[in-house]
Design an enzyme around this catalytic site. Sequence first.
Site, PDB file in Angstrom:
ATOM      1  N   ASP A   8       0.822  -1.211   0.000  1.00  8.22           N
ATOM      2  CA  ASP A   8       0.000   0.000   0.000  1.00  8.22           C
ATOM      3  C   ASP A   8       0.857   1.262   0.000  1.00  8.22           C
ATOM      4  O   ASP A   8       2.009   1.244   0.435  1.00  8.22           O
ATOM      5  CB  ASP A   8      -0.895  -0.033   1.253  1.00  8.22           C
ATOM      6  CG  ASP A   8      -2.053   0.953   1.150  1.00  8.22           C
ATOM      7  OD1 ASP A   8      -2.337   1.444   0.036  1.00  8.22           O
ATOM      8  OD2 ASP A   8      -2.673   1.236   2.186  1.00  8.22           O
ATOM      9  N   HIS A  25       3.135   3.598  -8.669  1.00  5.84           N
ATOM     10  CA  HIS A  25       2.961   2.170  -8.969  1.00  5.84           C
ATOM     11  C   HIS A  25       4.193   1.618  -9.695  1.00  5.84           C
ATOM     12  O   HIS A  25       4.604   0.491  -9.461  1.00  5.84           O
ATOM     13  CB  HIS A  25       1.713   1.947  -9.827  1.00  5.84           C
ATOM     14  CG  HIS A  25       0.431   2.261  -9.099  1.00  5.84           C
ATOM     15  ND1 HIS A  25       0.170   1.802  -7.839  1.00  5.84           N
ATOM     16  CD2 HIS A  25      -0.659   2.993  -9.458  1.00  5.84           C
ATOM     17  CE1 HIS A  25      -1.036   2.223  -7.445  1.00  5.84           C
ATOM     18  NE2 HIS A  25      -1.549   2.956  -8.412  1.00  5.84           N
ATOM     19  N   LEU A 119      11.804 -20.246  -4.306  1.00  2.00           N
ATOM     20  CA  LEU A 119      10.734 -19.417  -3.737  1.00  2.00           C
ATOM     21  C   LEU A 119       9.385 -19.689  -4.415  1.00  2.00           C
ATOM     22  O   LEU A 119       9.302 -19.782  -5.637  1.00  2.00           O
ATOM     23  CB  LEU A 119      11.099 -17.930  -3.921  1.00  2.00           C
ATOM     24  CG  LEU A 119      10.068 -16.914  -3.418  1.00  2.00           C
ATOM     25  CD1 LEU A 119      10.047 -16.877  -1.898  1.00  2.00           C
ATOM     26  CD2 LEU A 119      10.367 -15.523  -3.982  1.00  2.00           C
TER      27      LEU A 119
HETATM   28  C1  FPP Z   1      -1.763   0.134  -3.335  1.00  5.44           C
HETATM   29  O1  FPP Z   1      -1.318   1.464  -3.261  1.00  5.44           O
HETATM   30  C2  FPP Z   1      -1.158  -0.521  -4.462  1.00  5.44           C
HETATM   31  C3  FPP Z   1      -1.823  -1.097  -5.505  1.00  5.44           C
HETATM   32  C4  FPP Z   1      -3.296  -1.103  -5.619  1.00  5.44           C
HETATM   33  C5  FPP Z   1      -1.089  -1.695  -6.616  1.00  5.44           C
HETATM   34  C6  FPP Z   1       0.054  -2.579  -6.276  1.00  5.44           C
HETATM   35  C7  FPP Z   1       0.788  -2.762  -7.516  1.00  5.44           C
HETATM   36  C8  FPP Z   1       2.119  -2.671  -7.674  1.00  5.44           C
HETATM   37  C9  FPP Z   1       3.098  -2.538  -6.556  1.00  5.44           C
HETATM   38  C10 FPP Z   1       2.622  -2.689  -9.059  1.00  5.44           C
HETATM   39  C11 FPP Z   1       3.331  -3.830  -9.546  1.00  5.44           C
HETATM   40  C12 FPP Z   1       2.957  -5.160  -9.048  1.00  5.44           C
HETATM   41  C13 FPP Z   1       3.442  -6.286  -9.584  1.00  5.44           C
HETATM   42  C14 FPP Z   1       3.098  -7.602  -9.022  1.00  5.44           C
HETATM   43  C15 FPP Z   1       4.339  -6.254 -10.736  1.00  5.44           C
HETATM   44  P1  FPP Z   1      -2.390   2.634  -3.418  1.00  5.44           P
HETATM   45  O2  FPP Z   1      -2.423   3.030  -4.840  1.00  5.44           O
HETATM   46  O3  FPP Z   1      -3.684   2.206  -2.833  1.00  5.44           O
HETATM   47  O4  FPP Z   1      -1.745   3.755  -2.549  1.00  5.44           O
HETATM   48  P2  FPP Z   1      -2.536   4.924  -1.795  1.00  5.44           P
HETATM   49  O5  FPP Z   1      -3.328   4.269  -0.702  1.00  5.44           O
HETATM   50  O6  FPP Z   1      -1.431   5.758  -1.278  1.00  5.44           O
HETATM   51  O7  FPP Z   1      -3.389   5.603  -2.808  1.00  5.44           O
END
Ligand code: FPP
Length: 231
Positions: A8, A25, A119
């Site tokens: 997150d 992201h 893994l």
């Molecule tokens: C949450 O942060 C994150 C996500 C919904 C996306 C997670 C995805 C990645 C880390 C990208 C790549 C993943 C892979 C497996 C290659 P948020 O956007 O909710 O953050 P915020 O709460 O600060 O808005």
Amino acid sequence: MHVGIIMDGNGRWATSRGLARLVGHKRGAGRVKDIVKNSPQLGVTTLTLYAFSTENWKRAAHEVEGLMKLFRGYMQNNLLELHEKNVRVRFLGDASALAQDIRSQMEHLADLTKDNSGLNLNIAINYGGRDEIVRATRSIASKVLDGTLSLDDISEDTICGHLDTREQADPDLIIRTAGELRLSNFMTWQSAYSEFMFPNVSWPDFTFEVYQKCLGEFTGRVRQYGAIDSK
Ligand code: FPP
């Protein structure tokens, strides 16, 4: 040891720097690569990453599309390296809602790495713990209906065996970055006895050192699974 991570804070990491959420992201995808690479040396045998929840479709279309593009890129760019590093990749979640080309990439990656013994990497995409339990229930019910399973034989093991994580151990530790204190539909069934940790850094700032510190702290925790200390 199985570690689950709710990655997150990508959006906040970016907006607090005046950048577009997708930049966060993208940084997050970089962290994924590094954390996957370093997991075995920290004693992690299974790593489950929450990449996209069943609720994330509610985000702006360009953010959803940007995330899908990142998943495509990650699979394309890391396929060979993951295989060479003996990583077995599996996906959790309902793939049926994803674009056909992403599903094909997922199937290819899972198939290519299925005999790897290093893994275990689970990537949760269009995953929701409740949705997973609904899908498991449907599949159990259909076996009862067609007579291959009797009602009396339904146990906790039956449910475990029909979840996306079937044959895998429950997470020992669940880490959620960026300070929110909730599970957000992640491993609802499997987290019954997990330990939790909420480091106060955004996912793009989740370095090897922070990861190592979390695992060090976990080792010091006493887990009794409802029993009392007999000493
Ligand atoms: C949450 O942060 C994150 C996500 C919904 C996306 C997670 C995805 C990645 C880390 C990208 C790549 C993943 C892979 C497996 C290659 P948020 O956007 O909710 O953050 P915020 O709460 O600060 O808005």
